[in-house]
Design a protein around this motif. Structure first.
Motif, short mmCIF file in Angstrom:
data_model
loop_
_atom_site.label_atom_id
_atom_site.label_comp_id
_atom_site.label_asym_id
_atom_site.label_seq_id
_atom_site.Cartn_x
_atom_site.Cartn_y
_atom_site.Cartn_z
N LEU A 186 18.45 -55.09 -22.93
CA LEU A 186 17.61 -55.28 -24.11
C LEU A 186 17.91 -56.61 -24.79
O LEU A 186 19.08 -56.98 -24.95
N ASP A 187 16.87 -57.32 -25.19
CA ASP A 187 17.03 -58.55 -25.96
C ASP A 187 17.55 -58.24 -27.36
O ASP A 187 18.31 -59.01 -27.93
N ALA A 188 17.10 -57.12 -27.91
CA ALA A 188 17.52 -56.68 -29.24
C ALA A 188 18.07 -55.26 -29.10
O ALA A 188 17.31 -54.29 -29.08
N PRO A 189 19.39 -55.13 -28.97
CA PRO A 189 19.97 -53.79 -28.79
C PRO A 189 19.56 -52.82 -29.89
O PRO A 189 19.30 -53.20 -31.03
N ILE A 190 19.51 -51.55 -29.52
CA ILE A 190 19.14 -50.47 -30.43
C ILE A 190 20.43 -49.93 -31.05
O ILE A 190 21.36 -49.58 -30.33
N VAL A 191 20.48 -49.90 -32.37
CA VAL A 191 21.64 -49.35 -33.06
C VAL A 191 21.26 -47.98 -33.60
O VAL A 191 20.28 -47.85 -34.33
N SER A 192 22.03 -46.98 -33.19
CA SER A 192 21.78 -45.61 -33.63
C SER A 192 23.10 -45.02 -34.09
O SER A 192 23.93 -44.63 -33.26
N ASP A 226 26.73 -44.91 -34.84
CA ASP A 226 27.86 -45.70 -34.34
C ASP A 226 27.61 -46.24 -32.93
O ASP A 226 28.45 -46.94 -32.39
N ILE A 227 26.47 -45.91 -32.36
CA ILE A 227 26.19 -46.28 -30.97
C ILE A 227 25.23 -47.46 -30.93
O ILE A 227 24.23 -47.50 -31.64
N THR A 228 25.55 -48.43 -30.06
CA THR A 228 24.65 -49.55 -29.81
C THR A 228 24.21 -49.47 -28.36
O THR A 228 25.05 -49.42 -27.45
N ILE A 229 22.91 -49.44 -28.15
CA ILE A 229 22.34 -49.37 -26.79
C ILE A 229 21.86 -50.77 -26.42
O ILE A 229 20.93 -51.29 -27.03
N SER A 230 22.52 -51.38 -25.46
CA SER A 230 22.14 -52.72 -25.04
C SER A 230 21.51 -52.73 -23.65
O SER A 230 20.92 -53.73 -23.24
N GLU A 231 21.63 -51.62 -22.94
CA GLU A 231 21.03 -51.50 -21.61
C GLU A 231 20.41 -50.12 -21.48
O GLU A 231 21.00 -49.13 -21.90
N VAL A 232 19.23 -50.08 -20.92
CA VAL A 232 18.53 -48.81 -20.69
C VAL A 232 18.17 -48.73 -19.22
O VAL A 232 17.65 -49.69 -18.64
N LYS A 233 18.47 -47.61 -18.62
CA LYS A 233 18.06 -47.36 -17.23
C LYS A 233 16.72 -46.62 -17.29
O LYS A 233 16.54 -45.71 -18.10
N VAL A 234 15.82 -47.04 -16.44
CA VAL A 234 14.52 -46.40 -16.33
C VAL A 234 14.44 -45.84 -14.92
O VAL A 234 14.65 -46.57 -13.95
N ARG A 235 14.16 -44.55 -14.82
CA ARG A 235 14.04 -43.98 -13.48
C ARG A 235 12.58 -43.72 -13.15
O ARG A 235 11.75 -43.53 -14.04
N LYS A 236 12.30 -43.74 -11.88
CA LYS A 236 10.95 -43.51 -11.41
C LYS A 236 10.50 -42.11 -11.83
O LYS A 236 11.19 -41.13 -11.56
N LEU A 240 15.69 -42.33 -24.83
CA LEU A 240 15.21 -42.97 -26.05
C LEU A 240 14.31 -42.00 -26.81
O LEU A 240 13.48 -41.31 -26.20
N THR A 241 14.45 -41.97 -28.11
CA THR A 241 13.58 -41.13 -28.94
C THR A 241 12.33 -41.92 -29.31
O THR A 241 12.31 -43.16 -29.21
N LYS A 242 11.31 -41.21 -29.75
CA LYS A 242 10.09 -41.91 -30.20
C LYS A 242 10.41 -42.84 -31.36
O LYS A 242 9.86 -43.93 -31.44
N ALA A 243 11.30 -42.43 -32.25
CA ALA A 243 11.67 -43.28 -33.39
C ALA A 243 12.32 -44.58 -32.89
O ALA A 243 12.05 -45.66 -33.44
N GLN A 244 13.16 -44.50 -31.88
CA GLN A 244 13.78 -45.71 -31.32
C GLN A 244 12.74 -46.59 -30.64
O GLN A 244 12.80 -47.82 -30.74
N ILE A 245 11.77 -45.98 -29.99
CA ILE A 245 10.72 -46.74 -29.33
C ILE A 245 9.84 -47.44 -30.37
O ILE A 245 9.50 -48.61 -30.21
#
Length: 104
Positions: free
Chosen positions: A15-21, A23-33, A67-72
């Motif tokens: 992610l260019d702009a990590p998601i902060v939730s 105490d957790i920071t999400i900087s990479e997201v895996k997308v599966r088929k 990812l939650t809808k709010a995070q999206i």
């Protein structure tokens, strides 16, 4: 920018702009088929056109961490586009990918 796929069934997006939730920071997201059942209620053409509403419904079903809808909703547009592009790549048949490839 997208990393190399970890497998034909999964891809990682940095992610260019990590998601902060909390105490957790999400900087990479895996997308599966997605499997066919995970596409229920969605239009394939909408997903291929990177339609926001369609992706907002699908991404929580196929992302790790989930990812939650709010995070999206709060996501940087460039990151949303990266995730949508990975979804689009999964949905294209091999023949269509070959036709779009500059190397033939």
């Amino acid at each position: 920018m997208n990393d190399q796929p970890t497998s034909p069934q999964m891809s990682s997006v940095t992610l260019d702009a990590p998601i902060v939730s909390g105490d957790i920071t999400i900087s990479e997201v895996k997308v599966r088929k997605p499997q066919a059942g995970e596409l229920r209620g969605l239009s394939l053409s909408a997903l291929l056109n990177l339609d926001y509403a369609a992706l907002e419904n699908l991404l929580p079903r196929i992302t790790i961490p989930t990812l939650t809808k709010a995070q999206i909703i709060a996501m940087d547009p460039s990151d949303f586009t990266q995730l949508g592009s990975e979804v689009m790549d999964f949905l294209l048949p091999k023949g269509a990918k070959a036709a779009l490839s500059p190397n033939g």
